[in-house]
Design a protein around this motif. Sequence first.
Motif, PDB file in Angstrom:
ATOM      1  N   GLU A 169       0.818  -1.223   0.140  1.00 47.39           N
ATOM      2  CA  GLU A 169       0.096  -0.019  -0.209  1.00 47.39           C
ATOM      3  C   GLU A 169       0.877   1.313   0.003  1.00 47.39           C
ATOM      4  N   VAL A 170       0.409   2.428  -0.654  1.00 40.22           N
ATOM      5  CA  VAL A 170       1.249   3.460  -0.637  1.00 40.22           C
ATOM      6  C   VAL A 170       0.174   4.702   0.028  1.00 40.22           C
ATOM      7  N   ARG A 171       0.870   5.715   0.729  1.00 38.63           N
ATOM      8  CA  ARG A 171       0.130   6.469   1.546  1.00 38.63           C
ATOM      9  C   ARG A 171      -0.029   7.711   0.664  1.00 38.63           C
ATOM     10  N   TYR A 172      -1.317   8.357   0.767  1.00 38.50           N
ATOM     11  CA  TYR A 172      -1.911   9.456   0.278  1.00 38.50           C
ATOM     12  C   TYR A 172      -2.113  10.645   1.402  1.00 38.50           C
ATOM     13  N   VAL A 173      -1.860  11.836   1.004  1.00 36.15           N
ATOM     14  CA  VAL A 173      -2.287  13.062   1.720  1.00 36.15           C
ATOM     15  C   VAL A 173      -2.691  14.226   1.262  1.00 36.15           C
ATOM     16  N   ARG A 174      -3.683  14.869   1.688  1.00 33.39           N
ATOM     17  CA  ARG A 174      -4.192  15.965   1.177  1.00 33.39           C
ATOM     18  C   ARG A 174      -4.440  17.182   2.397  1.00 33.39           C
ATOM     19  N   SER A 175      -4.263  18.307   2.182  1.00 38.46           N
ATOM     20  CA  SER A 175      -4.430  19.394   3.155  1.00 38.46           C
ATOM     21  C   SER A 175      -5.917  19.719   3.211  1.00 38.46           C
ATOM     22  N   LEU A 176      -6.157  19.856   4.412  1.00 38.09           N
ATOM     23  CA  LEU A 176      -8.013  20.076   4.575  1.00 38.09           C
ATOM     24  C   LEU A 176      -7.869  21.618   5.104  1.00 38.09           C
ATOM     25  N   THR A 177      -6.903  22.426   4.994  1.00 38.90           N
ATOM     26  CA  THR A 177      -7.113  23.717   5.493  1.00 38.90           C
ATOM     27  C   THR A 177      -7.313  24.730   4.094  1.00 38.90           C
ATOM     28  N   VAL A 178      -7.947  25.736   4.594  1.00 41.80           N
ATOM     29  CA  VAL A 178      -8.098  26.707   3.264  1.00 41.80           C
ATOM     30  C   VAL A 178      -6.923  27.561   3.083  1.00 41.80           C
ATOM     31  N   GLN A 179      -6.372  27.693   2.180  1.00 40.74           N
ATOM     32  CA  GLN A 179      -5.132  28.526   1.969  1.00 40.74           C
ATOM     33  C   GLN A 179      -5.611  29.822   1.053  1.00 40.74           C
ATOM     34  N   ALA A 180      -5.054  30.700   1.782  1.00 42.16           N
ATOM     35  CA  ALA A 180      -5.402  32.249   1.011  1.00 42.16           C
ATOM     36  C   ALA A 180      -4.519  32.396  -0.253  1.00 42.16           C
ATOM     37  N   PRO A 181      -5.107  33.022  -1.426  1.00 40.58           N
ATOM     38  CA  PRO A 181      -4.017  33.286  -2.522  1.00 40.58           C
ATOM     39  C   PRO A 181      -3.318  34.437  -2.052  1.00 40.58           C
ATOM     40  N   ALA A 182      -2.198  34.504  -2.914  1.00 37.65           N
ATOM     41  CA  ALA A 182      -1.081  35.502  -2.755  1.00 37.65           C
ATOM     42  C   ALA A 182      -1.681  36.928  -2.376  1.00 37.65           C
TER      43      ALA A 182
END
Length: 196
Positions: A169-182
């Motif tokens: 198995e391989v592990r995947y990840v994703r951020s759950l936080t909202v990121q503001a644009p520049a």
Amino acid sequence: MTSPPLLVRQMTAADCGHVGSIRVRGWQFAYRGLVPPSYLDALDPAEDADRLRARLARADAGASDLVAEPAGTGRIVGWAAHGPYRDGEQRTEDAELYALYVDPDHLGTGVGHTLLQESLRRRAALGHPRMFLWVLAGNERARRFYERAGFRADGAEEPFQVAGVRVPEVRYVRSLTVQAPADGSPRRLGRPSEGP
């Protein structure tokens, strides 16, 4: 004719028989060629449903099971389980998608996408910064689906064996936080393309 809207709700003990069948059919569809056919052919939906009922009765702290059904049909077509990330016996501040299965007859209809998005939304609302998941390395369809949803392999691998056959198995990840644009304006996480 338009399809009825898809409803996502908490799984109950009464749903376990349907979910057991979806899980077994999902394994038999997705893992054919990855695990021994004799193992897949011997899977029993009733045994799987009993395991699900027992797990549901234990009320695993923080875990949640969701089912999807087309409105008015009473027919479950998908299941997702998520909760705190499991690092051995420890729970971390991150979330984990434990499982996501769609009835093979409903692949490509948005059921998996809808369940995944609701799992992501619920875990983000609980304040988890990231969501992890594990997927069989050879399950290319699932890997593409998760990548379209913003998950990325992070390099972690786990040995996994089914009936004596190594299927890592391989592990995947994703951020759950909202990121503001520049420019500093608020931005919501993007909606990924439709999945299986």
